[in-house]
Design a protein around this motif. Structure first.
Motif, mmCIF file in Angstrom:
data_model
loop_
_atom_site.group_PDB
_atom_site.id
_atom_site.type_symbol
_atom_site.label_atom_id
_atom_site.label_comp_id
_atom_site.label_asym_id
_atom_site.label_seq_id
_atom_site.Cartn_x
_atom_site.Cartn_y
_atom_site.Cartn_z
ATOM 1 N N ASP A 128 2.008 11.475 4.555
ATOM 2 C CA ASP A 128 2.882 12.360 5.348
ATOM 3 C C ASP A 128 4.252 12.497 4.683
ATOM 4 O O ASP A 128 4.834 13.575 4.648
ATOM 5 C CB ASP A 128 3.067 11.797 6.765
ATOM 6 C CG ASP A 128 1.887 12.149 7.649
ATOM 7 O OD1 ASP A 128 1.106 13.035 7.245
ATOM 8 O OD2 ASP A 128 1.747 11.537 8.721
ATOM 9 N N ILE A 129 4.747 11.377 4.186
ATOM 10 C CA ILE A 129 6.051 11.413 3.503
ATOM 11 C C ILE A 129 5.949 12.260 2.238
ATOM 12 O O ILE A 129 6.807 13.093 1.960
ATOM 13 C CB ILE A 129 6.512 9.983 3.150
ATOM 14 C CG1 ILE A 129 6.837 9.223 4.431
ATOM 15 C CG2 ILE A 129 7.741 10.012 2.251
ATOM 16 C CD1 ILE A 129 7.183 7.760 4.212
ATOM 17 N N LEU A 130 4.860 12.060 1.513
ATOM 18 C CA LEU A 130 4.670 12.863 0.287
ATOM 19 C C LEU A 130 4.613 14.343 0.626
ATOM 20 O O LEU A 130 5.230 15.175 -0.029
ATOM 21 C CB LEU A 130 3.363 12.458 -0.405
ATOM 22 C CG LEU A 130 3.356 11.152 -1.193
ATOM 23 C CD1 LEU A 130 1.963 10.871 -1.716
ATOM 24 C CD2 LEU A 130 4.324 11.244 -2.367
ATOM 25 N N ARG A 131 3.853 14.656 1.675
ATOM 26 C CA ARG A 131 3.709 16.068 2.071
ATOM 27 C C ARG A 131 5.063 16.688 2.403
ATOM 28 O O ARG A 131 5.325 17.827 2.093
ATOM 29 C CB ARG A 131 2.814 16.164 3.308
ATOM 30 C CG ARG A 131 1.343 16.117 3.010
ATOM 31 C CD ARG A 131 0.593 16.813 4.149
ATOM 32 N NE ARG A 131 -0.828 16.744 3.914
ATOM 33 C CZ ARG A 131 -1.641 15.937 4.596
ATOM 34 N NH1 ARG A 131 -1.173 15.151 5.527
ATOM 35 N NH2 ARG A 131 -2.932 15.946 4.345
ATOM 36 N N VAL B 117 0.840 -1.205 0.000
ATOM 37 C CA VAL B 117 0.000 0.000 0.000
ATOM 38 C C VAL B 117 0.877 1.259 0.000
ATOM 39 O O VAL B 117 0.652 2.205 -0.758
ATOM 40 C CB VAL B 117 -0.944 -0.006 1.236
ATOM 41 C CG1 VAL B 117 -1.616 1.342 1.410
ATOM 42 C CG2 VAL B 117 -1.984 -1.109 1.090
ATOM 43 N N ILE B 118 1.905 1.249 0.842
ATOM 44 C CA ILE B 118 2.800 2.414 0.930
ATOM 45 C C ILE B 118 3.577 2.575 -0.374
ATOM 46 O O ILE B 118 3.707 3.675 -0.910
ATOM 47 C CB ILE B 118 3.777 2.248 2.122
ATOM 48 C CG1 ILE B 118 3.005 2.254 3.430
ATOM 49 C CG2 ILE B 118 4.826 3.359 2.123
ATOM 50 C CD1 ILE B 118 3.791 1.736 4.613
ATOM 51 N N SER B 119 4.047 1.451 -0.869
ATOM 52 C CA SER B 119 4.840 1.472 -2.094
ATOM 53 C C SER B 119 4.037 2.045 -3.257
ATOM 54 O O SER B 119 4.522 2.863 -4.030
ATOM 55 C CB SER B 119 5.275 0.034 -2.388
ATOM 56 O OG SER B 119 6.081 -0.011 -3.490
ATOM 57 N N ARG B 120 2.774 1.639 -3.327
ATOM 58 C CA ARG B 120 1.919 2.158 -4.400
ATOM 59 C C ARG B 120 1.703 3.656 -4.227
ATOM 60 O O ARG B 120 1.788 4.430 -5.161
ATOM 61 C CB ARG B 120 0.579 1.412 -4.360
ATOM 62 C CG ARG B 120 -0.401 1.767 -5.454
ATOM 63 C CD ARG B 120 -1.412 2.818 -5.023
ATOM 64 N NE ARG B 120 -2.093 2.448 -3.792
ATOM 65 C CZ ARG B 120 -2.873 3.272 -3.111
ATOM 66 N NH1 ARG B 120 -3.040 4.517 -3.526
ATOM 67 N NH2 ARG B 120 -3.443 2.893 -1.994
ATOM 68 N N LYS B 121 1.480 4.065 -2.991
ATOM 69 C CA LYS B 121 1.201 5.483 -2.740
ATOM 70 C C LYS B 121 2.430 6.348 -3.066
ATOM 71 O O LYS B 121 2.308 7.491 -3.467
ATOM 72 C CB LYS B 121 0.815 5.653 -1.260
ATOM 73 C CG LYS B 121 0.130 6.955 -0.926
ATOM 74 C CD LYS B 121 -1.276 7.023 -1.460
ATOM 75 C CE LYS B 121 -1.799 8.453 -1.447
ATOM 76 N NZ LYS B 121 -2.987 8.621 -2.269
ATOM 77 N N LEU B 122 3.598 5.774 -2.859
ATOM 78 C CA LEU B 122 4.819 6.558 -3.085
ATOM 79 C C LEU B 122 5.440 6.278 -4.461
ATOM 80 O O LEU B 122 6.549 6.735 -4.734
ATOM 81 C CB LEU B 122 5.854 6.237 -1.990
ATOM 82 C CG LEU B 122 5.427 6.603 -0.567
ATOM 83 C CD1 LEU B 122 6.495 6.169 0.432
ATOM 84 C CD2 LEU B 122 5.182 8.093 -0.446
ATOM 85 N N SER B 123 4.717 5.535 -5.287
ATOM 86 C CA SER B 123 5.302 5.230 -6.604
ATOM 87 C C SER B 123 5.485 6.530 -7.385
ATOM 88 O O SER B 123 4.696 7.468 -7.256
ATOM 89 C CB SER B 123 4.405 4.263 -7.383
ATOM 90 O OG SER B 123 3.174 4.882 -7.649
ATOM 91 N N GLY B 124 6.536 6.578 -8.145
ATOM 92 C CA GLY B 124 6.814 7.785 -8.919
ATOM 93 C C GLY B 124 7.623 8.810 -8.141
ATOM 94 O O GLY B 124 7.978 9.864 -8.660
ATOM 95 N N THR B 125 7.899 8.530 -6.871
ATOM 96 C CA THR B 125 8.766 9.427 -6.102
ATOM 97 C C THR B 125 10.141 8.766 -6.005
ATOM 98 O O THR B 125 10.318 7.645 -6.443
ATOM 99 C CB THR B 125 8.223 9.647 -4.672
ATOM 100 O OG1 THR B 125 8.356 8.416 -3.958
ATOM 101 C CG2 THR B 125 6.770 10.072 -4.703
ATOM 102 N N HIS B 126 11.076 9.463 -5.418
ATOM 103 C CA HIS B 126 12.408 8.865 -5.312
ATOM 104 C C HIS B 126 12.622 8.204 -3.951
ATOM 105 O O HIS B 126 13.742 7.924 -3.550
ATOM 106 C CB HIS B 126 13.485 9.918 -5.578
ATOM 107 C CG HIS B 126 13.423 11.070 -4.614
ATOM 108 N ND1 HIS B 126 12.476 12.051 -4.719
ATOM 109 C CD2 HIS B 126 14.167 11.367 -3.538
ATOM 110 C CE1 HIS B 126 12.656 12.921 -3.730
ATOM 111 N NE2 HIS B 126 13.664 12.525 -3.009
ATOM 112 N N VAL B 127 11.535 7.940 -3.244
ATOM 113 C CA VAL B 127 11.656 7.265 -1.952
ATOM 114 C C VAL B 127 12.112 5.827 -2.192
ATOM 115 O O VAL B 127 11.538 5.122 -3.016
ATOM 116 C CB VAL B 127 10.296 7.274 -1.223
ATOM 117 C CG1 VAL B 127 10.373 6.472 0.057
ATOM 118 C CG2 VAL B 127 9.881 8.702 -0.921
#
Lengths: 503, 179
Positions: free
Chosen positions: B86-89, B32-42
């Motif tokens: 929160d990480i995205l923000r 779930v987290i991975s999908r939400k952060l996909s496309g970022t450099h996290v």
């Protein structure tokens, strides 16, 4: 709102309405273990026991001396020497010199019994042995100044002090230091002797014409017959209805002679979807190549010095293989150190490549040793290792207001150990323990042991996304011991090495 | 292990409880987290840390969670989304839509929000199986068609065809709301 955000607005009860009962997602055991450990730390359920382990010996020394007085005297603007005032018969002093001969530090040693666990995965038993150990006191240096750390050289290298191999990606080593855009996709092996480049060899990727292929160089190992270059090539299979396959990886070994001529490349393909080449053992007249076939099998291939396959064997150790950072020749087989999804494992293989034993060593309180070098000498095996004691993540964010505070934490949570084992039974017969350092290279000579240890000198970190990416710069000290493990001296080599970790 | 057993275990022995929850739901939370952060450099290790924080947060706020208001799995997924956001923000400004998706809803908007959620739920439920699972795996866990096909023992092209049809149906059903 995109399709992928549809579900993020739902409450837990609403989610339950649409999530199937068996709705899950697989993740490797290793990743789950890491998450579990981090979760426990984050929840404050794993305290940093280490501090006592590391600090107590120093405190005990002072108490045993009956003085309890520790005088720190500044020797230079960024280095501090340690003197224990008073002495005990159990404690002896040795000098430690740095590049600047005027800077002399005192390293104390003492003897103690340490409990080291031997876990035999072959028969499922664990044995704890009390082992006579030479313990070094922590030697202090002020953490180096930021600008000094930035200017210091930390090129990664393979080999020994006489011949170094650097692996560079994206740079042509033309005229020593020229970036060539055309060779951006190349790996370049650079062989140096005393700062002089002897030769360079390019390994072009298949990139431009075949963008879906990828090449990587994993290791360069010096042998009597020249350099053995180990790498992998990834081919991405076309996805079809019948083959729901992922990438396939095939390792290769290339021999480069002492003049920098690429003699041959042996590509490994024994019919597995993936075959990762991990390490090479030099037998003198042949090379034994250790690889991981489909990640769960150890494959052992013997090549002659012309790259022809002489023998192949396969065995299954019972865990997922990630790396084989070290491998040495034994009298009747090989000892291979494997990083696995369950931690570090040592595997003893017969001459024919069959598994004889699988085992590991641990601190008695359960902290795994990470092995950084193995040397076989006579009837003994020497293992250079270190361990790190985890600390709660919350404490990192509260502690780490400055790089120096984080450095102090790391110093307190790291220790190196040199294990001297019986080559037949694997039993640890003696050891050397050093706090606040990482272990590295090991060399056994007629007169004793040369052990490189790395003092944590400074840390840079990037607080981001609830975790810290830390770059730990370590100053390399070379410690020499006699054949009874007594410290002769520790010399500051002036070199640095980098350790990267996420906490 | 049932939710009640897991709840009981984590109360009695937090270490074992966290281990069991990680074993049971760690992969789901990570996905779930991975999908939400996909496309970022996290990177992966940060996703793992976020997954670990999600599980520890569940444990630390155990008293807040009511199993009558959702299963452990659903609570973990909800916390995971919030932590990922929160990480995205912290790293990039969210689009208005994303803010809307995760913001605390005001009382005035509560009725509208509930309607919106009900519309999404009904639309997804009306897909039936296996399309519902395919859509959830694709857009909630970010799984590839290849992986979904392997798990559901279908061909990749079948998964893609079903995905395409299901998305079309969802678009149609949610047309008003999406405007």
């Amino acid at each position: 709102m995109s399709n992928k955000d549809f579900f993020d607005i739902l409450t837990p009860r609403e989610l339950d309405e649409i999530l199937p009962d068996d709705f899950d997602a697989s993740l490797s055991k290793a990743a789950l273990k890491r998450i579990e450990k981090k979760a426990l730390r984050s929840a404050g359920l794993k305290a940093p026991k280490l501090r006592l382990t590391v600090i107590l010996p120093a405190a005990c020394i002072a108490l045993a001396a009956g003085v309890g007085l520790l005088a720190l005297s500044a020797i230079s603007k960024n280095r501090i020497g340690v003197e224990y005032v008073g002495s005990s018969s159990a404690v002896s002093e040795n000098s430690m010199t740095s590049g600047d001969e005027s800077i002399v530090q005192t390293v104390k040693t003492k003897h103690s019994d340490r409990e080291i666990s031997f876990i035999d995965f072959t028969d499922g038993t664990t044995r704890s042995d009390k082992v006579k150990c030479t313990e070094l006191s922590e030697f202090y240096t002020d953490f180096d100044k930021a600008e000094e750390l930035m200017n210091s050289d930390t090129e990664p290298y393979y080999g020994n002090d006489d011949t170094l191999y650097y692996v560079d990606k994206g740079y042509a080593a033309d005229n020593n230091n020229v970036t060539d855009d055309k060779s951006w996709n190349n790996y370049v092996i650079v062989c140096k002797q005393q700062d002089e480049i002897l030769w360079t060899v390019k390994f072009p990727t298949l990139g431009k014409d075949r963008g879906d292929d990828e090449l990587s160089i994993e290791l360069v190992k010096e042998t009597d017959a020249g350099a053995a270059v180990i790498g992998q090539v990834t081919h991405w299979n076309e996805v079809t209805e019948s083959s729901l396959s992922h990438s396939s990886v095939h390792g290769f070994v290339t021999r480069i002679d002492k003049d920098g001529n690429k003699l041959w490349t042996h590509n490994f393909d024994h019919g597995f979807n993936d075959e990762y080449v991990l390490n090479v053992v030099d037998n003198g007249t042949s090379w034994t190549v250790i690889s991981a076939c489909d990640e769960y099998n150890i494959c052992v291939t013997k090549l002659d010095l012309n790259g022809n396959e002489l023998k192949f064997a396969i065995s299954e150790p019972g865990f997922k293989i990630l790396h084989a950072d070290n491998a040495v020749k034994l009298d009747n087989g090989y000892l291979v150190q494997l990083s696995t999804d369950e931690g570090t494992r040592l595997v003893r293989l017969s001459d024919d490549g069959d598994i004889v034993d699988v085992f590991a060593y641990r601190e008695s309180d359960g902290y795994d040793y990470t092995i950084t070098d193995i040397v076989k000498s006579g009837d003994k095996i020497y293992l250079s290792a270190y361990y790190e004691i985890p600390y709660p993540e919350n404490s990192v964010s509260s502690y780490a207001e400055s790089a120096n505070q984080l450095t102090s934490m790391l110093v307190e949570s790291t220790a190196a150990v040199l294990l001297i084992c019986d080559a037949d039974s694997g039993q640890v017969t003696s050891c050397v323990w050093a706090p606040a350092v990482y272990s590295r290279r090991l060399e056994i000579t007629d007169s004793g042991i040369i052990w490189d240890i790395e003092k944590i000198s400074g840390v840079s970190f990037f607080p981001y996304a609830d975790s810290f990416n830390t770059s730990i710069k370590c100053r390399v000290y070379r410690c020499t011991f006699d054949n009874n493990n007594e410290l002769i001296n520790c010399e500051d080599t002036g070199k640095y090495n980098m350790v990267y970790k996420v906490v | 292990m049932t939710d009640a057993q897991l709840f009981d275990l984590i109360r009695k022995d937090a270490g074992k409880g966290i281990a069991a929850i990680t074993r049971e739901y760690g992969g789901l939370v990570y996905a779930v987290i991975s999908r939400k952060l996909s496309g970022t450099h996290v990177d992966k290790s940060e996703i793992e840390t976020c997954a670990a924080d999600t599980i520890s947060e569940f444990y630390l706020d155990l008293d807040k969670f009511d199993l009558n208001k959702g299963s452990i799995k659903a609570w973990l997924c909800t916390i995971a989304v919030h932590n990922a956001v929160d990480i995205l923000r912290r790293n990039m400004p969210l689009s208005l839509d994303e803010e809307k998706a995760v913001s605390e809803h005001s009382p005035e908007n509560e009725f509208e929000d509930r309607e919106m959620r009900r519309t999404v739920l009904d639309a997804v439920k009306s897909l039936g199986e296996p399309d519902r699972e395919i859509i959830l795996r694709k857009y909630y866990l970010g799984e590839s068609s290849v992986k979904i096909a392997a798990r559901l023992k279908m061909t990749v092209s079948n998964v893609d065809t079903r995905t395409s049809r299901a998305v079309e149906k969802l678009r149609h059903d949610l047309e008003d709301w999406r405007k």
